[in-house]
Enzyme design. Structure first.
Site, PDB file in Angstrom:
ATOM      1  N   CYS A 214       4.984   9.058   0.388  1.00 27.55           N
ATOM      2  CA  CYS A 214       3.600   9.543   0.381  1.00 27.55           C
ATOM      3  C   CYS A 214       3.479  10.521  -0.770  1.00 27.55           C
ATOM      4  O   CYS A 214       4.197  11.517  -0.802  1.00 27.55           O
ATOM      5  CB  CYS A 214       3.243  10.211   1.704  1.00 27.55           C
TER       6      CYS A 214
ATOM      7  N   HIS B 259       4.372   3.751  12.839  1.00 24.97           N
ATOM      8  CA  HIS B 259       4.657   3.688  11.409  1.00 24.97           C
ATOM      9  C   HIS B 259       5.710   4.755  11.130  1.00 24.97           C
ATOM     10  O   HIS B 259       5.411   5.954  11.150  1.00 24.97           O
ATOM     11  CB  HIS B 259       3.328   3.998  10.683  1.00 24.97           C
TER      12      HIS B 259
ATOM     13  N   HIS C  50       8.834   6.425   8.824  1.00 27.91           N
ATOM     14  CA  HIS C  50       9.567   6.553   7.559  1.00 27.91           C
ATOM     15  C   HIS C  50      11.021   6.858   7.905  1.00 27.91           C
ATOM     16  O   HIS C  50      11.310   7.487   8.927  1.00 27.91           O
ATOM     17  CB  HIS C  50       8.966   7.668   6.705  1.00 27.91           C
TER      18      HIS C  50
ATOM     19  N   ASN D  93       9.190   3.986   3.763  1.00 21.58           N
ATOM     20  CA  ASN D  93       9.098   3.426   5.098  1.00 21.58           C
ATOM     21  C   ASN D  93      10.428   2.795   5.459  1.00 21.58           C
ATOM     22  O   ASN D  93      11.230   2.467   4.603  1.00 21.58           O
ATOM     23  CB  ASN D  93       8.048   2.301   5.126  1.00 21.58           C
TER      24      ASN D  93
ATOM     25  N   ARG E 295       0.841  -1.199   0.000  1.00 20.33           N
ATOM     26  CA  ARG E 295       0.000   0.000   0.000  1.00 20.33           C
ATOM     27  C   ARG E 295       0.881   1.257   0.000  1.00 20.33           C
ATOM     28  O   ARG E 295       0.965   1.978  -0.974  1.00 20.33           O
ATOM     29  CB  ARG E 295      -0.946  -0.025   1.217  1.00 20.33           C
ATOM     30  N   ASP E 296       1.606   1.476   1.076  1.00 16.73           N
ATOM     31  CA  ASP E 296       2.378   2.712   1.207  1.00 16.73           C
ATOM     32  C   ASP E 296       3.524   2.751   0.198  1.00 16.73           C
ATOM     33  O   ASP E 296       3.862   3.814  -0.339  1.00 16.73           O
ATOM     34  CB  ASP E 296       2.911   2.819   2.638  1.00 16.73           C
TER      35      ASP E 296
END
Lengths: 317, 317
Positions: free
Chosen positions: B243, B210, B212, B252, B14-15
């Site tokens: 993002c 979460h 990065h 990430n 996803r990310d």
């Protein structure tokens, strides 16, 4: 509110340069020292006193030390792998001599061609030499332990081996002990365990840590070391570095990233991060083929950055 | 001796994928999920339920979820930026829906075209939707707070703003709260301070973090979060990610590096690091232009590695 101080010692001129094939001209080394000084750095390991045939990069050690000694309040350190090197460094007037003492026998043989125990004997002679001249009484003799958290040859390095060498180094006259993660084996819990163990054996004698970022653990390890009261860390501008006798070792943790983290945690380093990042230009010009690392230089310093704003919100320790 | 367990949730699907221009074919996504599963990963954020015109990369969300649900004990999560997305994700049968709720108004507007407060209202409607069908009773509704530690637009994000949104999200029906450092602003002390503050306000509701690795702080931050009892972390294979609506954000933290560190600290992740590293091949083939990061993949896993040997010396927590 007073902030806790942390010393960041720049070791790129020694640990960084010894690992790259290109030789940095003496004038560039002087410019690097000046730039580090102007950015606020007050501790620099400027050279290694080794035979030029073994490490041509360090042939100008005396000149580099002489220049560094002209800067007020700069604490000048040199690596000295043997008695001859120690004598030359003491004569040159450095403030600290660091003897590299490997915990791992194989690494010790590769690095200084002596077993750890033979190196301890050499170290004792260095200490006796220091004590033999009153002019050298203020020079600190550091046992710079290497492969403390692992070795490229033997892998795991038992903690009891570290303890044994630490105690022998103190017996041999070490003023202080520095722990080096020569090849980036250290991980956070390992750092915590070893510092816990050593503090119960020899409280206050382990003063500094030296992390390589081979596996990306250097800053995480630093957080743990700070928890255990360590307040001095080695690093290299742009992460320049490695160890020529340790396969797989990449550079030291980047000074810029370390300083960024320390400042964000409310520690006082005395360093101007922007000037520090700008000083990378010296490396780009003088050793253009050397890979330069570092997150903060890549991302840029945040204007009105989080660390400073946080510190105005009272994040101080 | 039982080890403490830590959940590592793979969010690269996803990310990671939402931030790269190349579209990964559905079959490759399935292969990635299978490889992660075979490496022992049991928590995957597999997709985002957004209109395909906004994010073509996620057009196959339903198929990807359907495949992930065939794997026993795999906990399948989807990001849902609005009620329509939540409905589609619930119908698809995911185990967890995560709504992205920015603390920063500017980031929230850029990311979901709603203010934080409007997004909380949308989130409440998602929760009500979940409650409206007994078939969805087991689906967890997560408030995924973003820009918690800083914002690319507004810079510093005050902790009181985080507290306010956390409390509103709980009022709106969040089962749990996840904290996202969307653009790598977080630093160790900031993480500690915020977790301390939140634990005194809403103990036990913040379950995951979460990070990065934009500024290289992700693992150091993780060490601090572990100290504060957090036992669930997001990461992306090979550090894929970022993002699209947050300038300057890189990926990430790399799953391989996070798992290496956690295992070295004696935590049980259930993950086979070697298989995990091998699974990078899927990315190399399916999205060859995407930059892959990660220290452990570069250095290789140490054979008879320090973590395992240390753990046989009793390093467990």
């Amino acid at each position: 509110m007073t902030k806790k101080k942390v010393v960041v010692q720049e070791v790129g001129l020694r640990d960084g340069l010894q690992s790259i094939p290109q030789i940095m001209p003496t004038e560039a080394k002087k410019a690097w020292i000046d730039a580090a000084y102007n950015a606020g750095i007050r501790h620099i390991e400027v050279a290694s006193f080794v035979p030029p045939r073994l490490l041509p990069q360090m042939a100008d050690a005396e000149q580099v030390v002489a220049h560094a000694l002209t800067l007020p309040e700069l604490r000048v350190t040199a690596l000295v792998p043997n008695l001859r090197g120690a004598e030359n460094a003491l004569k040159a007037g450095v403030h600290r001599v660091v003897a590299p003492i490997s915990i791992s026998e194989q690494h010790s043989l590769a690095n200084v061609r002596k077993t750890p125990d033979a190196m301890i004997e050499e170290f004792q002679r260095m200490r006796e030499l220091r004590d033999s001249e009153s002019a050298w009484a203020q020079t600190t003799v550091v046992a710079g332990l290497s492969t403390v958290f692992g070795c490229p040859f033997q892998g795991y390095v038992p903690e009891q081996d570290v303890c044994r060498i630490v105690l022998k180094a103190l017996d041999a006259g070490a003023d202080v002990i520095a722990l080096g993660d020569t090849t980036g084996h250290a991980t956070p819990r390992h750092v915590g365990r070893l510092l816990q163990l050593l503090s119960s054996v020899i409280e206050g004698k382990v003063t500094s840590l030296h992390f390589h970022d081979t596996r990306g653990m250097a800053l995480a390890n630093t957080v743990v070391a700070l928890d255990y009261g360590i307040r001095e860390f080695d690093s290299s501008l742009a992460g320049l570095g490695g160890c020529p006798n340790a396969p797989g070792a990449t550079g030291n943790v980047a000074t810029e990233d370390l300083v960024y983290m320390l400042q964000s945690m409310g520690f006082e380093t005395g360093i101007d991060l922007r000037r520090l990042v700008e000083s990378r230009d010296i490396l780009k010009r003088a050793v253009p083929d050397a890979p330069l690392y570092g997150y903060i230089a890549r991302e840029g310093i945040l204007d009105g950055s989080v660390p400073q704003q946080l510190s105005s919100h009272g994040v101080q320790s």
